[in-house]
Design an enzyme around this catalytic site. Structure first.
Site, PDB file in Angstrom:
ATOM      1  N   PHE A 132      -1.441  -0.952   3.795  1.00 41.08           N
ATOM      2  CA  PHE A 132      -1.231  -1.867   2.672  1.00 41.08           C
ATOM      3  C   PHE A 132       0.257  -2.173   2.601  1.00 41.08           C
ATOM      4  O   PHE A 132       1.069  -1.245   2.575  1.00 41.08           O
ATOM      5  CB  PHE A 132      -1.657  -1.233   1.339  1.00 41.08           C
ATOM      6  CG  PHE A 132      -1.210  -2.047   0.128  1.00 41.08           C
ATOM      7  CD1 PHE A 132      -2.089  -2.903  -0.506  1.00 41.08           C
ATOM      8  CD2 PHE A 132       0.103  -1.984  -0.345  1.00 41.08           C
ATOM      9  CE1 PHE A 132      -1.680  -3.670  -1.597  1.00 41.08           C
ATOM     10  CE2 PHE A 132       0.526  -2.752  -1.430  1.00 41.08           C
ATOM     11  CZ  PHE A 132      -0.377  -3.594  -2.060  1.00 41.08           C
ATOM     12  N   GLU A 133       0.584  -3.447   2.561  1.00 37.22           N
ATOM     13  CA  GLU A 133       1.973  -3.833   2.316  1.00 37.22           C
ATOM     14  C   GLU A 133       1.964  -5.208   1.684  1.00 37.22           C
ATOM     15  O   GLU A 133       1.215  -6.076   2.134  1.00 37.22           O
ATOM     16  CB  GLU A 133       2.754  -3.994   3.639  1.00 37.22           C
ATOM     17  CG  GLU A 133       3.161  -2.732   4.341  1.00 37.22           C
ATOM     18  CD  GLU A 133       3.901  -3.007   5.661  1.00 37.22           C
ATOM     19  OE1 GLU A 133       3.613  -4.002   6.346  1.00 37.22           O
ATOM     20  OE2 GLU A 133       4.778  -2.204   5.992  1.00 37.22           O
ATOM     21  N   ILE A 134       2.771  -5.398   0.667  1.00 40.60           N
ATOM     22  CA  ILE A 134       3.138  -6.748   0.249  1.00 40.60           C
ATOM     23  C   ILE A 134       4.641  -6.766   0.420  1.00 40.60           C
ATOM     24  O   ILE A 134       5.335  -5.868  -0.078  1.00 40.60           O
ATOM     25  CB  ILE A 134       2.745  -7.032  -1.217  1.00 40.60           C
ATOM     26  CG1 ILE A 134       1.216  -6.930  -1.381  1.00 40.60           C
ATOM     27  CG2 ILE A 134       3.225  -8.435  -1.626  1.00 40.60           C
ATOM     28  CD1 ILE A 134       0.735  -7.099  -2.823  1.00 40.60           C
TER      29      ILE A 134
END
Ligand code: GDP
Ligand code: MN
Length: 349
Positions: free
Chosen positions: A235-237
């Site tokens: 998960f990465e933003i």
């Protein structure tokens, strides 16, 4: 859009539900997924979660990347599920192969040793290409150059709470460049010399280090050694311009030269995390407590019942990994002098 009748459905069933679009402008942002054709049903599940909890109201684009060409089935199914535009990119060979300075027989020997030691993905060549690609190349794929923000999504992930605001706009409005939901300790066997390489980078490029950084998240002794903490990068933003900056590119190139993607098994999670911790300002890294997330085997379920009820969360708070001894999130709070959410003590185990 016209409605049409799918074969076998009642003529009264339109093919799209009327979803209400969120008001306001959109950011220059996209979802991005690296996947194989065989990942289709696992990524379909992830897309469904992301659309239901968020994107059906925002309709952001989705870029799919693959070292081989995507087949029609993959494109057809993912396009039907994503509410924004879908784009499909093939990765250039140079970004998914051994650089010329890598000693092939040394790399092969390492894979054999790691196999004998039963280190997860220790014998895999493709996994190493994947980690190197996610570390140094996805943000420079031609399809990604149009965007400023990305949200990485992997196969078989789940979202457990509604997201009522534009997460990309949140990042921009609050001066954030990188974000996470789960953090943990890396397997030492996969990165024994990573910190040596990082120290080499720090000595060579002191101008790239941020004075007000989060060094304390990755090192307990001011930078002498790595404590193995990392943000879980499935998960990465994040901000693509940061990854495309000279600072990050110099960092990646330095690590790549040292060969640990192949002579060890450096993951993109510690590589991104160390970069963010050394080169970003403290307040540029964000912990999304309100994004409830699962990637096998860990869950982030927001601490605080009020939040969970308000956001219609369906995760079991007992599964929350944040305050577990193997999580580094508590350390992130301490390093930043942040107040832990109400009720965290009850979840410690
Ligand atoms: P894990 O989460 O570390 O167990 O690794 P995954 O198997 O989930 O792989 C990480 C990401 O890279 C996922 O999005 C996979 O779909 C993708 N991936 C892994 N290996 C390959 C590969 O050989 N080719 C392509 N195109 N994608 C891959
Ligand atoms: Mn995965």
């Amino acid at each position: 859009k016209d409605t049409y009748t799918q074969p076998g459905t009642s003529p009264n069933t339109p093919n799209t539900l009327p979803y209400e679009s969120a008001e306001g402008p959109r950011m220059n942002a996209t979802f991005v997924t690296l996947a194989r054709n065989s990942d289709i049903w696992e990524i379909a599940k992830s897309i469904r979660h992301v659309e239901d909890r968020f994107n059906r109201r925002y309709n952001y684009d989705w870029v799919f990347l693959n070292d081989q060409e995507f087949d029609d089935n993959f494109k057809k199914i993912t396009t039907s599920l994503v509410s924004g535009k879908t784009k499909y990119g093939t990765i250039p060979k140079e970004h998914w192969s051994f650089p010329e300075w890598i000693d092939q027989s040394k790399a092969e020997k390492v894979r054999e040793d790691m196999k004998a030691k039963k280190i997860i993905y220790g014998d895999s060549v493709s996994y190493r290409h994947m980690c190197r690609y996610e570390s140094g190349f996805f943000f420079r794929h031609p399809l990604m150059l149009d965007y400023e923000w990305y949200w990485r999504v992997e196969p078989s992930v789940e979202l457990y709470c509604d997201i009522h605001y534009d997460t990309f706009k949140f990042m921009a409005d609050h001066g954030k460049k990188y974000s996470f939901v789960i953090s943990l300790y890396e397997y030492v066997e996969t990165i024994p010399t990573l910190w040596d390489s990082v120290k080499g980078f720090m000595a060579k490029f002191p101008q790239h280090l941020e004075k007000d950084n989060t060094m304390g998240f990755v090192s307990d002794d001011g930078g002498s050694t790595y404590n193995h903490c990392h943000f879980w990068s499935n998960f990465e933003i994040g901000n693509l311009n940061w990854l495309r900056s000279q600072a990050y590119i110099d960092y990646f190139n330095h690590l790549d030269r040292d060969g640990g993607f192949f002579y060890e098994r450096w993951g993109d999670a510690p590589v991104h995390s160390i970069a963010a911790s050394l080169m970003l300002k403290k307040e540029e890294i964000h912990f999304f407590n309100d994004i409830a997330y699962y990637h096998v085997p860990f869950t982030h379920c927001p601490t605080g019942e009020e939040t969970r009820l308000k956001l219609k969360c369906h995760c079991n708070p007992k599964d929350n990994f944040d305050w577990n001894g193997y999580s580094c999130t508590s350390r992130f709070f301490d390093v930043n002098g942040m107040q832990k959410p109400e009720g965290y003590e009850k979840e410690q185990h």
